[in-house]
Scaffold this active site. Structure first.
Site, PDB file in Angstrom:
ATOM      1  N   ASN A 169      -5.323  20.008  -6.721  1.00  0.00           N
ATOM      2  CA  ASN A 169      -5.715  21.419  -6.766  1.00  0.00           C
ATOM      3  C   ASN A 169      -5.595  21.879  -8.220  1.00  0.00           C
ATOM      4  OD1 ASN A 169      -6.023  24.166  -6.519  1.00  0.00           O
ATOM      5  ND2 ASN A 169      -4.072  24.507  -5.449  1.00  0.00           N
ATOM      6  N   LYS A 198      -6.390  24.645  -9.461  1.00  0.00           N
ATOM      7  CA  LYS A 198      -6.142  26.096  -9.567  1.00  0.00           C
ATOM      8  C   LYS A 198      -7.070  26.706 -10.642  1.00  0.00           C
ATOM      9  CE  LYS A 198      -1.464  25.224  -8.081  1.00  0.00           C
ATOM     10  NZ  LYS A 198      -0.122  25.723  -7.926  1.00  0.00           N
ATOM     11  N   HIS A 247      -3.862  28.668   0.736  1.00  0.00           N
ATOM     12  CA  HIS A 247      -2.860  28.296  -0.273  1.00  0.00           C
ATOM     13  C   HIS A 247      -1.894  29.464  -0.452  1.00  0.00           C
ATOM     14  CE1 HIS A 247      -0.981  27.265  -4.055  1.00  0.00           C
ATOM     15  NE2 HIS A 247      -1.353  26.023  -3.824  1.00  0.00           N
ATOM     16  N   GLU A 294      -0.616  30.778  -2.934  1.00  0.00           N
ATOM     17  CA  GLU A 294      -0.971  31.752  -3.983  1.00  0.00           C
ATOM     18  C   GLU A 294      -2.003  32.737  -3.467  1.00  0.00           C
ATOM     19  OE1 GLU A 294      -1.815  28.806  -6.958  1.00  0.00           O
ATOM     20  OE2 GLU A 294       0.315  28.304  -7.022  1.00  0.00           O
ATOM     21  N   GLU A 315       3.370  23.038   2.183  1.00  0.00           N
ATOM     22  CA  GLU A 315       3.742  23.326   0.802  1.00  0.00           C
ATOM     23  C   GLU A 315       4.834  24.395   0.781  1.00  0.00           C
ATOM     24  OE1 GLU A 315       0.408  22.156  -2.053  1.00  0.00           O
ATOM     25  OE2 GLU A 315      -0.004  24.194  -1.425  1.00  0.00           O
ATOM     26  N   GLY A 367       4.989  24.427  -8.287  1.00  0.00           N
ATOM     27  CA  GLY A 367       4.966  24.739  -9.717  1.00  0.00           C
ATOM     28  C   GLY A 367       6.343  25.029 -10.290  1.00  0.00           C
ATOM     29  N   SER A 382       5.392  20.296  -6.466  1.00  0.00           N
ATOM     30  CA  SER A 382       5.982  19.511  -7.566  1.00  0.00           C
ATOM     31  C   SER A 382       5.998  18.014  -7.278  1.00  0.00           C
ATOM     32  CB  SER A 382       7.381  20.033  -7.906  1.00  0.00           C
ATOM     33  OG  SER A 382       7.306  21.387  -8.333  1.00  0.00           O
TER      34      SER A 382
END
Ligand code: PEP
Length: 251
Positions: free
Chosen positions: A9, A11, A96, A98, A168, A174, A214
């Site tokens: 991904n 992003k 996702h 985010e 996730e 991240g 990560s």
């Protein structure tokens, strides 16, 4: 046997020329990954058409990172499932964290998006995962169960052939903090249990469930060795072709 997948991904990273370089490197090295591991790159919308050309002839499949919750019309700034299909996407990521956190993506919207994606012949990587507060309150199983059921109970066993789930944990995305292989495995097993309960043992056995958060070359092998972990959704490490390929080579 369910499919193993390593998906990158990107992003909101790379300009189009930078993305093309990255895609070329990934495509070139993809032949060095095990034949039974599928590779996917999810690029920004602006890159999709050009990256589709670069990936032709390689095993790497193309994904979008999101799609609209309407089929077409007056929705300024949105990109529909049909548009994604028309530029060569095979997949779209949906839900996702985010998008859930910054853009108000709800489970109800994800049902609509998933319906539209499947209707256009796109396969879906549906993301679920708890945040740090939820983990610390011991609510991680409940949160993941709720997110998974809220969306997937609207779909059939046949639809599940086109849906991959990515677990996730938000606190691991991240942040450099990876879930331990035990922490990840117990949630993956829980998700597989949900699938068995609602769709039967065969669907549970056949559905690919990815870990994301990560994941990098140094920890992928241990994570991927777990019984219910079928690969990874990779953020930061997918921006370096060598790292992304090394993760796929962990199998
Ligand atoms: C992601 O955003 O899907 C992700 C897993 O990111 P990272 O690998 O950078 O934690």
């Amino acid at each position: 046997m369910r499919k193993k997948i390593v998906a990158g991904n990107w992003k909101m990273n790379t300009t189009v020329p930078e993305g093309l370089e990255l895609a070329k490197a990934v495509a070139a090295k993809s032949a060095e990954t095990p034949a039974n591991v599928g590779l996917i790159v999810a690029t920004p919308f602006t890159h999709l058409a050009a990256v589709a050309e670069v990936l032709k002839g390689s095993k790497v499949e193309l994904a979008a990172q999101n799609c609209a919750d309407h089929a077409s019309g007056a929705y300024t700034g949105e990109v529909s499932a049909a548009m994604l299909k028309s530029v060569g996407c095979k997949w779209t990521i949906l839900g996702h964290s985010e998008r859930r956190q910054y853009y108000g993506e709800t489970d109800a919207k994800l049902v609509e998006k998933t319906k539209l994606a499947l209707a256009e012949g796109l396969d879906v990587i549906l993301c679920v995962g708890e945040n740090l507060d939820e983990r610390e309150a011991g609510r991680h199983f409940d949160v993941v169960t709720e997110q998974t059921e809220n969306v997937l109970l609207q779909f059939s066993a046949e639809d599940m052939k086109h849906i991959v789930i990515a677990y996730e944990p938000v606190w691991a995305i991240g942040t450099g903090k990876t879930a331990s292989s035990d922490q990840a495995e117990e949630i993956h097993a829980c998700i597989r249990g949900i699938l068995a309960k609602h769709f039967g043992a065969q669907v549970a056995e056949d559905t690919t469930i990815l870990y994301g958060g990560s994941c990098k070359p140094s920890n992928a092998k241990e994570l991927f060795a777990q019984k219910d972990i079928d690969g990874g959704l990779i953020g930061g490490a997918s921006l370096k072709a060598d790292d992304f390929i090394a993760i796929a080579q962990s199998y």
